[in-house]
Design a protein around this motif. Structure first.
Motif, mmCIF file in Angstrom:
data_model
loop_
_atom_site.group_PDB
_atom_site.id
_atom_site.type_symbol
_atom_site.label_atom_id
_atom_site.label_comp_id
_atom_site.label_asym_id
_atom_site.label_seq_id
_atom_site.Cartn_x
_atom_site.Cartn_y
_atom_site.Cartn_z
ATOM 1 N N TYR A 85 0.827 -1.210 0.000
ATOM 2 C CA TYR A 85 0.000 0.000 0.000
ATOM 3 C C TYR A 85 0.863 1.263 0.000
ATOM 4 N N SER A 86 1.978 1.225 0.693
ATOM 5 C CA SER A 86 2.826 2.424 0.782
ATOM 6 C C SER A 86 3.286 2.898 -0.595
ATOM 7 N N LEU A 87 3.364 1.985 -1.546
ATOM 8 C CA LEU A 87 3.765 2.357 -2.901
ATOM 9 C C LEU A 87 2.767 3.318 -3.541
ATOM 10 N N SER A 88 1.525 3.302 -3.067
ATOM 11 C CA SER A 88 0.509 4.225 -3.557
ATOM 12 C C SER A 88 0.958 5.675 -3.407
ATOM 13 N N GLY A 89 1.586 5.977 -2.291
ATOM 14 C CA GLY A 89 2.083 7.326 -2.068
ATOM 15 C C GLY A 89 3.478 7.530 -2.617
ATOM 16 N N LEU A 90 4.332 6.533 -2.397
ATOM 17 C CA LEU A 90 5.726 6.670 -2.828
ATOM 18 C C LEU A 90 5.865 6.820 -4.341
ATOM 19 N N GLY A 92 4.300 8.638 -6.126
ATOM 20 C CA GLY A 92 4.151 10.065 -6.448
ATOM 21 C C GLY A 92 5.474 10.748 -6.724
ATOM 22 N N ILE A 93 6.568 10.146 -6.254
ATOM 23 C CA ILE A 93 7.894 10.694 -6.548
ATOM 24 C C ILE A 93 8.086 10.776 -8.067
ATOM 25 N N GLY A 94 7.415 9.882 -8.787
ATOM 26 C CA GLY A 94 7.509 9.883 -10.246
ATOM 27 C C GLY A 94 7.092 11.201 -10.869
ATOM 28 N N HIS A 95 6.180 11.923 -10.225
ATOM 29 C CA HIS A 95 5.780 13.228 -10.764
ATOM 30 C C HIS A 95 6.986 14.153 -10.880
ATOM 31 N N TYR A 96 7.891 14.048 -9.906
ATOM 32 C CA TYR A 96 9.023 14.967 -9.866
ATOM 33 C C TYR A 96 10.215 14.495 -10.696
ATOM 34 N N LEU A 97 10.054 13.373 -11.369
ATOM 35 C CA LEU A 97 11.083 12.914 -12.298
ATOM 36 C C LEU A 97 10.813 13.430 -13.705
#
Length: 153
Positions: A85-90, A92-97
């Motif tokens: 489940y934590s990957l759901s939030g983590l 989001g780092i992809g937005h900043y790539l």
């Protein structure tokens, strides 16, 4: 920390994480074209709006499974599901790539960053729970220890 206190922390943590993820994923789906996307030569293509929506349900199912396993005192299995489940939030780092992500409006930045923080918090809780699983399972819920083997005569 006791199992009861850890349960309270987990419920609050998941409640906040799910609420933030609803805001983030709904905005990402409804306003899909407002998010920056990787260029055509990017190593990983942008997920479709449909994949974003389906992803939320898949990730949230891991969170629900983690909570159910937690309540059944399967701490290690719960920690594994909560990590999923934590990957759901983590993720989001992809937005900043992607170039241009820091140019998103402030409130979009806020929910994306909050979702990442919630993902990191759930991941941290899962690691802590896995490390402390023996202390979190009450003695009555543990399988009985095998008696020492008798020496053969």
């Amino acid at each position: 920390m006791s199992y009861l206190r850890a349960t309270r922390v987990l419920c609050w943590l998941l409640g906040i994480a799910v609420l933030v993820s609803v805001v983030h994923y709904v905005d990402n789906y409804v306003n899909y074209d407002d998010y920056p996307v990787p260029g055509p030569d990017a190593a990983v293509p942008a997920p479709s709006a449909t994949l974003v929506a389906v992803g939320w349900f898949v990730f949230t199912a891991f969170g629900a499974a983690g909570l159910l396993l937690w309540f059944r005192r399967h701490i290690t299995s719960a920690a594994i599901a909560l990590t999923g489940y934590s990957l759901s939030g983590l993720i989001g780092i992809g937005h900043y790539l992607v170039p241009g992500a820091t140019g998103m409006v402030w409130w979009r930045q806020a929910h994306v960053v909050l979702d990442i923080v919630c993902g990191a918090a759930v991941f941290g809780f899962a690691l802590w729970a896995a490390k402390n699983s023996d202390e979190l399972i009450p003695p009555g819920a543990k399988p009985p220890a095998k008696p020492p083997a008798r020496p053969s005569a």
